[in-house]
Design an enzyme around this catalytic site. Structure first.
Site, short mmCIF file in Angstrom:
data_model
loop_
_atom_site.label_atom_id
_atom_site.label_comp_id
_atom_site.label_asym_id
_atom_site.label_seq_id
_atom_site.Cartn_x
_atom_site.Cartn_y
_atom_site.Cartn_z
N ARG A 1 79.76 2.74 20.42
CA ARG A 1 79.05 2.41 21.65
C ARG A 1 79.91 2.66 22.89
O ARG A 1 79.44 3.15 23.90
CB ARG A 1 78.65 0.94 21.60
CG ARG A 1 77.98 0.47 22.87
CD ARG A 1 77.79 -1.04 22.89
NE ARG A 1 77.00 -1.39 24.05
CZ ARG A 1 77.48 -1.50 25.28
NH1 ARG A 1 78.76 -1.29 25.50
NH2 ARG A 1 76.69 -1.81 26.30
N ASP B 1 78.18 -8.06 21.83
CA ASP B 1 77.06 -8.32 20.91
C ASP B 1 77.48 -9.12 19.68
O ASP B 1 76.65 -9.77 19.04
CB ASP B 1 76.42 -7.00 20.46
CG ASP B 1 75.40 -6.48 21.47
OD1 ASP B 1 75.04 -7.26 22.39
OD2 ASP B 1 74.98 -5.32 21.36
N GLU C 1 63.85 0.12 9.64
CA GLU C 1 64.90 1.04 9.22
C GLU C 1 64.70 1.55 7.80
O GLU C 1 65.12 2.65 7.47
CB GLU C 1 66.27 0.37 9.35
CG GLU C 1 66.67 0.06 10.80
CD GLU C 1 66.05 -1.24 11.33
OE1 GLU C 1 65.45 -1.99 10.53
OE2 GLU C 1 66.15 -1.50 12.54
N SER D 1 69.77 3.84 23.51
CA SER D 1 71.16 3.48 23.20
C SER D 1 71.76 4.36 22.11
O SER D 1 72.98 4.45 22.00
CB SER D 1 71.30 2.00 22.86
OG SER D 1 70.58 1.68 21.71
N HIS E 1 77.12 2.37 17.22
CA HIS E 1 77.64 1.01 17.37
C HIS E 1 78.46 0.59 16.15
O HIS E 1 78.31 -0.51 15.63
CB HIS E 1 76.51 0.03 17.66
CG HIS E 1 75.91 0.21 19.03
ND1 HIS E 1 75.53 1.44 19.50
CD2 HIS E 1 75.63 -0.68 20.01
CE1 HIS E 1 75.04 1.32 20.73
NE2 HIS E 1 75.09 0.04 21.07
N PHE F 1 72.23 -1.49 10.70
CA PHE F 1 70.85 -1.44 10.17
C PHE F 1 70.61 -0.17 9.36
O PHE F 1 69.83 -0.16 8.40
CB PHE F 1 69.84 -1.50 11.33
CG PHE F 1 70.16 -2.57 12.35
CD1 PHE F 1 70.59 -3.82 11.95
CD2 PHE F 1 70.04 -2.32 13.71
CE1 PHE F 1 70.90 -4.80 12.88
CE2 PHE F 1 70.34 -3.30 14.65
CZ PHE F 1 70.77 -4.54 14.23
N ARG G 1 78.64 8.49 21.16
CA ARG G 1 77.18 8.63 21.07
C ARG G 1 76.64 9.62 22.10
O ARG G 1 75.63 10.28 21.88
CB ARG G 1 76.48 7.27 21.19
CG ARG G 1 76.82 6.50 22.43
CD ARG G 1 76.16 5.12 22.45
NE ARG G 1 76.69 4.32 23.54
CZ ARG G 1 76.00 3.43 24.23
NH1 ARG G 1 74.73 3.21 23.96
NH2 ARG G 1 76.55 2.74 25.20
#
Lengths: 332, 294
Positions: free
Chosen positions: A179, A129, A70, A49, A121, A95, A22
């Site tokens: 991530r 998570d 989204e 993020s 992610h 998402f 990322r």
């Protein structure tokens, strides 16, 4: 041995630099924005993020905030692209393209407008998570959409180049990001061309056919390279980085599969519908050979540390070496 | 630019022609939606023959106003209006929904010049129009963006994501039009999923709201003008329409939402006579306004 033509980092097996893909996207987005004023960034409340924040700070008027919405992220972007902008939309892959799949299908792909969907992610390496935030089906969702290009960069540097390529490509693109910090294998000098697979590891004797061809995508390319090095004395192995999952470089895939006569595919994604499936579709028709699949086996992820999750779901180096050994046996 | 009595007369005549073409194309297609297109004929006639800055011979004209149709299933009214405005021959309307046609069952941007976007899946048009308007405003463009949608698709959460976005960004170059005909596939909107008080909902989302009779052409054109004078908000015109307007056997009957003439409810007119009967009814109505030799 490493393929010298692709100019990989010299420290690839010895404490390579660690950086999340990322980050490379965030750097590439700034470069793309400098190159082309039509580039705009849209985000669904995850600017930091997804690494869109530097773009927002540099060009606040070219940044569009959607909030936690989204479906509207994809839809507003399709309108902006229809008007003439080049929108990058960023969220977590669960998402976007997860929640907003129909909006991507209709408003972006049937409409044929150049929206760049950035799903961060992806994979179990998201870690603590847990399952809800670990996208394992995103490539499958995007791969089946006509007109969509799917890119899964192996490291931060490749993600930077992929971002520039996505901006320059006149069509919908899905860019898959992770991530966690992962090894940086490629360098600024490593070539990158959309749709072109890359041999990263090859047998010492180039004239000899390899025993097995390993096709890997995303940061797990590093595990595939370590596995190849581990088995260096035992098998002649070719490791090919498939950064563009769609359109697949079918020429390179069939060529090396025919030469090797056995294939292992490696991805941090459900086995169903991902890179392994894409390669099996091609090989079944053009060069049927035994194939072993490294990936998640119809399960959801869970909380844990990235390394232990990669091992638990069978994607670490020992699982890859085992798959290589197994597939070579199956040839006989 | 207010509309003159003479212009209103012309628009009303065009609306009748559009309704006839809608029935003809649906009969030829053997499938498609009847109630919505008939109910929106007056508004589409007003758009294509008065409101829109456009050039049927140059659909890609840079400065044209953009009209996004969210509820793509009423596209027969748009195709008919475009044909009568000169985008393509009216006869081409009879290819609706047939293999190889540019007139897809739900409209596609790349198939037919003048169609601004692909639509059909409900709840997506307002966000697309808002995105387009946002981009146009970034570049200081002067054209206006119109987003037409149904009342049924107010059920969709995505519609409200878009409403929130447009209100928050004060997209005053965007005018939405809601076809408030009170029907959807499963019945009356207030029985399926009540929408009221829909005007107050949009007001709460920072929209300027105007309610009009969707068959009063002068009132509708005035509302569009009023929207142009609102600088701090997007405007939504809630146009109260009669589904199936123009044919009394279809009016107000939700069963005609997705049925073409020939396949509609048979308690009033037998299936095989529906197309012919409806055309006759429209032509009679037309005869009341103009000479029957017209």
């Amino acid at each position: 041995m490493l393929n010298p033509a692709v100019k990989l980092a010299s420290n690839i097996f010895d404490k390579p630099e660690q950086k999340p893909t990322r980050d490379g996207f965030g750097e590439g987005l700034i470069e793309a924005g400098e190159k082309d004023k039509r580039v705009v960034a849209l985000c669904a409340d995850l600017a930091e993020s997804t690494r869109m924040l530097p773009f927002k700070e540099k060009w606040p008027k070219r940044y569009v905030e959607l909030g936690v919405a989204e479906q509207n992220l994809a839809t507003v972007a399709s309108g902006l692209a229809n008007y003439g902008k080049i929108p990058f939309i960023a969220s977590y892959a669960t998402f976007s393209p997860g929640r907003n799949n129909e909006q991507i299908r209709t408003n972006i792909c049937i409409n044929n407008v150049p929206v760049k969907i950035v799903g961060s992610h992806a994979g179990v390496s998201v870690g603590p998570d847990g399952a809800t935030h670990q996208a394992l089906e995103d490539m499958a969702l995007m791969r089946v959409l006509p007109r969509m290009t799917v890119i899964s960069p192996c490291d931060s540097e490749e993600a930077r180049k992929a971002t520039l390529a996505a901006a320059a490509h006149n069509g919908p693109v899905y860019l898959r990001l992770a991530r966690e910090k992962t090894p940086v294998m490629t360098t600024a000098a490593t070539p990158f061309e959309l749709g072109k697979a890359q041999v990263m590891w090859q047998p010492q004797d180039k004239r000899k056919n390899p025993d097995v061809a390993v096709f890997a995508t995303g940061p797990l390319v590093h595990n595939a390279l370590v596995a190849a090095k581990t088995l260096e004395e035992k098998f002649a192995i070719v490791v090919i980085n498939i950064h563009t999952v769609k359109p697949l470089d079918t020429k390179t895939v069939t060529q090396w599969s025919k030469k090797a006569g056995a294939v292992v595919t490696v991805e941090e994604h459900q086995i169903a519908g991902g890179l392994g499936s894409a390669i099996a579709e091609v090989l079944a028709a053009q060069a049927p050979v035994p194939q072993e699949f490294i990936g998640v086996k119809d399960q959801f992820g869970q909380s844990g540390e990235p390394g232990e999750l990669i091992a638990h779901y069978g994607m670490d180096v020992p699982h890859i070496t085992a798959a290589i050994t197994k597939v070579v046996k199956r040839k006989k | 630019m207010s509309v003159s009595d003479k212009e209103v007369e012309v628009i009303a005549e065009k609306a009748l022609q559009i309704r006839e073409t809608i029935i003809e194309m649906l009969v030829a297609a053997g499938s498609g939606h009847t109630a919505g297109p008939l109910g929106m004929a007056d508004i589409f006639a007003a758009f294509y023959f008065h409101i829109l800055k456009h050039d049927p011979k140059n659909p890609a004209w840079e400065e044209r106003d953009r009209m996004f149709l969210s509820n793509g299933h009423i596209t027969p009214v748009r195709y008919a209006a475009m044909a009568h405005a000169g985008y393509f021959p009216v006869e081409e309307c009879l290819t609706l929904r047939k293999f190889g046609t540019r007139l897809q069952g739900h409209p596609e941007r790349e198939r037919l010049p003048g169609v601004e976007t692909t639509s059909g899946p409900l709840g997506s048009g307002l966000g697309q129009a808002a995105g387009y308007a946002y981009g146009a405003r970034m570049d200081g463009k002067k054209f206006r963006v119109y987003g037409l949608m149904s009342d049924g698709e107010q059920d969709a959460g995505a519609t409200w994501e878009a409403a929130m976005f447009a209100g928050a960004n004060k997209l005053s170059n965007l005018t939405a039009v809601m076809d408030r005909n009170n029907i959807q596939i499963n019945g009356m909107t207030e029985n399926v999923m009540p929408l009221e008080n829909i005007a107050k909902k949009y007001e709460a989302f920072n929209w300027h709201v105007i309610e009009v009779d969707g068959h009063n052409i002068e009132a509708f054109c005035d509302a569009v003008d009023e929207a142009k004078a609102i600088y701090e908000k997007p405007t939504i015109i809630i146009a109260h329409t009669i589904p199936g307007k123009g044919i009394k056997e279809i009016e107000f009957d939700y069963r005609w939402h997705g049925a073409p003439p020939g396949k509609g409810p048979t308690d009033k007119i037998p299936a095989e006579k529906q197309g012919e009967y409806f055309l006759k009814e429209l032509r009679t109505l037309r005869g009341k306004i103009k000479s029957e030799h017209e």
